[in-house]
Design a protein around this motif. Structure first.
Motif, mmCIF file in Angstrom:
data_model
loop_
_atom_site.group_PDB
_atom_site.id
_atom_site.type_symbol
_atom_site.label_atom_id
_atom_site.label_comp_id
_atom_site.label_asym_id
_atom_site.label_seq_id
_atom_site.Cartn_x
_atom_site.Cartn_y
_atom_site.Cartn_z
ATOM 1 N N GLY A 8 0.821 -1.186 0.000
ATOM 2 C CA GLY A 8 0.000 0.000 0.000
ATOM 3 C C GLY A 8 0.862 1.245 0.000
ATOM 4 N N CYS A 9 0.237 2.344 -0.399
ATOM 5 C CA CYS A 9 0.904 3.637 -0.463
ATOM 6 C C CYS A 9 -0.068 4.682 0.067
ATOM 7 C CB CYS A 9 1.297 3.936 -1.909
ATOM 8 S SG CYS A 9 2.088 5.539 -2.145
ATOM 9 N N VAL A 10 0.416 5.556 0.920
ATOM 10 C CA VAL A 10 -0.402 6.615 1.505
ATOM 11 C C VAL A 10 0.363 7.922 1.387
ATOM 12 C CG1 VAL A 10 -1.537 7.445 3.606
ATOM 13 C CG2 VAL A 10 -1.348 4.988 3.195
ATOM 14 N N GLY A 11 -0.317 8.950 0.952
ATOM 15 C CA GLY A 11 0.324 10.260 0.860
ATOM 16 C C GLY A 11 -0.629 11.345 1.296
ATOM 17 N N GLY A 12 -0.073 12.386 1.877
ATOM 18 C CA GLY A 12 -0.903 13.518 2.248
ATOM 19 C C GLY A 12 -0.339 14.278 3.425
ATOM 20 N N ASP A 13 -1.177 15.115 3.987
ATOM 21 C CA ASP A 13 -0.813 15.986 5.104
ATOM 22 C C ASP A 13 -0.988 15.216 6.408
ATOM 23 O OD1 ASP A 13 -0.447 17.935 6.999
ATOM 24 O OD2 ASP A 13 -2.069 19.220 6.312
ATOM 25 N N PHE A 14 0.117 14.772 6.993
ATOM 26 C CA PHE A 14 0.075 14.059 8.264
ATOM 27 C C PHE A 14 0.138 15.035 9.443
ATOM 28 C CE2 PHE A 14 1.326 10.740 5.359
ATOM 29 C CZ PHE A 14 0.670 9.622 5.853
ATOM 30 N N ASN A 15 0.358 16.315 9.139
ATOM 31 C CA ASN A 15 0.422 17.368 10.155
ATOM 32 C C ASN A 15 1.491 17.083 11.216
ATOM 33 O OD1 ASN A 15 -0.573 19.931 10.694
ATOM 34 N ND2 ASN A 15 -1.851 19.199 12.356
ATOM 35 N N GLU A 16 2.565 16.444 10.793
ATOM 36 C CA GLU A 16 3.679 16.132 11.696
ATOM 37 C C GLU A 16 4.944 15.974 10.870
ATOM 38 O OE1 GLU A 16 5.408 16.446 14.433
ATOM 39 O OE2 GLU A 16 3.766 15.576 15.578
ATOM 40 N N LYS A 70 8.170 27.077 8.327
ATOM 41 C CA LYS A 70 7.997 26.181 7.192
ATOM 42 C C LYS A 70 8.287 24.763 7.660
ATOM 43 C CE LYS A 70 12.496 27.504 5.272
ATOM 44 N NZ LYS A 70 13.177 27.987 4.085
ATOM 45 N N GLU A 71 7.452 23.812 7.172
ATOM 46 C CA GLU A 71 7.545 22.438 7.642
ATOM 47 C C GLU A 71 7.260 21.447 6.517
ATOM 48 O OE1 GLU A 71 5.971 22.940 12.198
ATOM 49 O OE2 GLU A 71 4.466 22.554 10.667
ATOM 50 N N ARG A 72 7.800 20.269 6.659
ATOM 51 C CA ARG A 72 7.473 19.168 5.754
ATOM 52 C C ARG A 72 6.409 18.320 6.457
ATOM 53 N NH1 ARG A 72 10.319 13.677 4.365
ATOM 54 N NH2 ARG A 72 9.087 13.128 2.538
ATOM 55 N N LEU A 73 5.160 18.734 6.339
ATOM 56 C CA LEU A 73 4.046 18.038 6.985
ATOM 57 C C LEU A 73 3.462 16.952 6.095
ATOM 58 C CD1 LEU A 73 2.137 21.111 8.470
ATOM 59 C CD2 LEU A 73 3.774 19.612 9.618
ATOM 60 N N ASP A 74 3.730 17.037 4.806
ATOM 61 C CA ASP A 74 3.160 16.111 3.837
ATOM 62 C C ASP A 74 4.200 15.053 3.492
ATOM 63 O OD1 ASP A 74 1.742 18.509 3.957
ATOM 64 O OD2 ASP A 74 0.984 18.325 1.941
ATOM 65 N N HIS A 75 3.789 13.812 3.523
ATOM 66 C CA HIS A 75 4.686 12.690 3.269
ATOM 67 C C HIS A 75 3.995 11.687 2.362
ATOM 68 C CE1 HIS A 75 7.369 13.818 6.650
ATOM 69 N NE2 HIS A 75 6.245 14.225 7.200
ATOM 70 N N VAL A 76 4.794 10.910 1.668
ATOM 71 C CA VAL A 76 4.299 9.743 0.948
ATOM 72 C C VAL A 76 5.052 8.555 1.525
ATOM 73 C CG1 VAL A 76 4.024 8.590 -1.269
ATOM 74 C CG2 VAL A 76 3.816 11.075 -1.136
ATOM 75 N N VAL A 77 4.300 7.581 2.020
ATOM 76 C CA VAL A 77 4.889 6.394 2.623
ATOM 77 C C VAL A 77 4.298 5.165 1.953
ATOM 78 C CG1 VAL A 77 5.375 7.501 4.844
ATOM 79 C CG2 VAL A 77 3.167 6.402 4.480
ATOM 80 N N SER A 99 -2.643 27.670 -2.454
ATOM 81 C CA SER A 99 -2.720 26.943 -1.199
ATOM 82 C C SER A 99 -1.440 27.194 -0.411
ATOM 83 C CB SER A 99 -2.864 25.443 -1.493
ATOM 84 O OG SER A 99 -2.814 24.705 -0.296
ATOM 85 N N ASP A 100 -1.502 26.911 0.893
ATOM 86 C CA ASP A 100 -0.288 27.000 1.703
ATOM 87 C C ASP A 100 0.455 25.669 1.711
ATOM 88 O OD1 ASP A 100 -2.128 25.651 3.232
ATOM 89 O OD2 ASP A 100 -1.819 26.824 5.055
ATOM 90 N N HIS A 101 -0.050 24.666 0.970
ATOM 91 C CA HIS A 101 0.616 23.375 0.813
ATOM 92 C C HIS A 101 1.036 23.191 -0.638
ATOM 93 C CE1 HIS A 101 -0.101 21.126 4.602
ATOM 94 N NE2 HIS A 101 -1.065 22.014 4.736
ATOM 95 N N ARG A 102 2.128 22.472 -0.838
ATOM 96 C CA ARG A 102 2.564 22.090 -2.183
ATOM 97 C C ARG A 102 1.836 20.805 -2.573
ATOM 98 N NH1 ARG A 102 6.979 24.392 -4.197
ATOM 99 N NH2 ARG A 102 8.061 25.871 -2.873
ATOM 100 N N PRO A 103 1.489 20.635 -3.836
ATOM 101 C CA PRO A 103 0.890 19.364 -4.253
ATOM 102 C C PRO A 103 1.940 18.257 -4.280
ATOM 103 C CG PRO A 103 1.224 20.792 -6.142
ATOM 104 C CD PRO A 103 1.582 21.603 -4.922
ATOM 105 N N ILE A 104 1.512 17.044 -3.994
ATOM 106 C CA ILE A 104 2.390 15.878 -4.046
ATOM 107 C C ILE A 104 2.038 15.110 -5.317
ATOM 108 C CG2 ILE A 104 3.050 13.711 -2.966
ATOM 109 C CD1 ILE A 104 2.063 14.863 -0.311
#
Length: 117
Positions: A8-16, A70-77, A99-104
């Motif tokens: 599986g693959c999950v990506g998005g804003d994990f807020n961490e 500035k933070e790397r809150l978005d991850h793809v795992v 947006s205040d987020h970059r698209p993944i």
């Protein structure tokens, strides 16, 4: 309990953030928070897929240097099984528009496409 994740693959804003270097400005995250987030991924057998592009996926809208964050809150795992199924994957942090987020962008044939050219 038992886990039955094969791939599986999950990506998005994990807020961490996973690592201290993934945050600049504001109050630093505690090592305990970093460790807990990392342990959750490890428990689910998910590894961070990395990225190409700007590391900082989110920025606040402050116009003063002392309040700018500035933070790397978005991850793809993904699981090892997913990585084996899509060995040419590539994760790109795109350019933000309204947006205040970059698209993944998760490209499952990215490296293979580059090799073919």
């Amino acid at each position: 309990g038992t886990k039955t994740i094969s791939y599986g693959c999950v990506g998005g804003d994990f807020n961490e953030v996973l690592h201290a270097w993934e945050k600049e400005g504001g109050v630093p995250r505690s090592q305990r928070c970093l460790d807990n987030f990392k342990e959750a991924f490890e428990y689910c057998e998910l590894g961070d897929l990395g990225f190409a592009g700007d590391a900082f996926m989110w920025r606040n809208n402050s116009h003063t240097a002392e309040k700018y964050i500035k933070e790397r809150l978005d991850h793809v795992v993904a699981t090892q099984g997913w990585c084996a199924r899509f060995p040419a994957y590539r994760v790109v942090n795109g350019d933000p528009r309204h947006s205040d987020h970059r698209p993944i962008i998760i490209d499952t044939a990215g490296a293979a496409a580059v090799r073919r050219n």
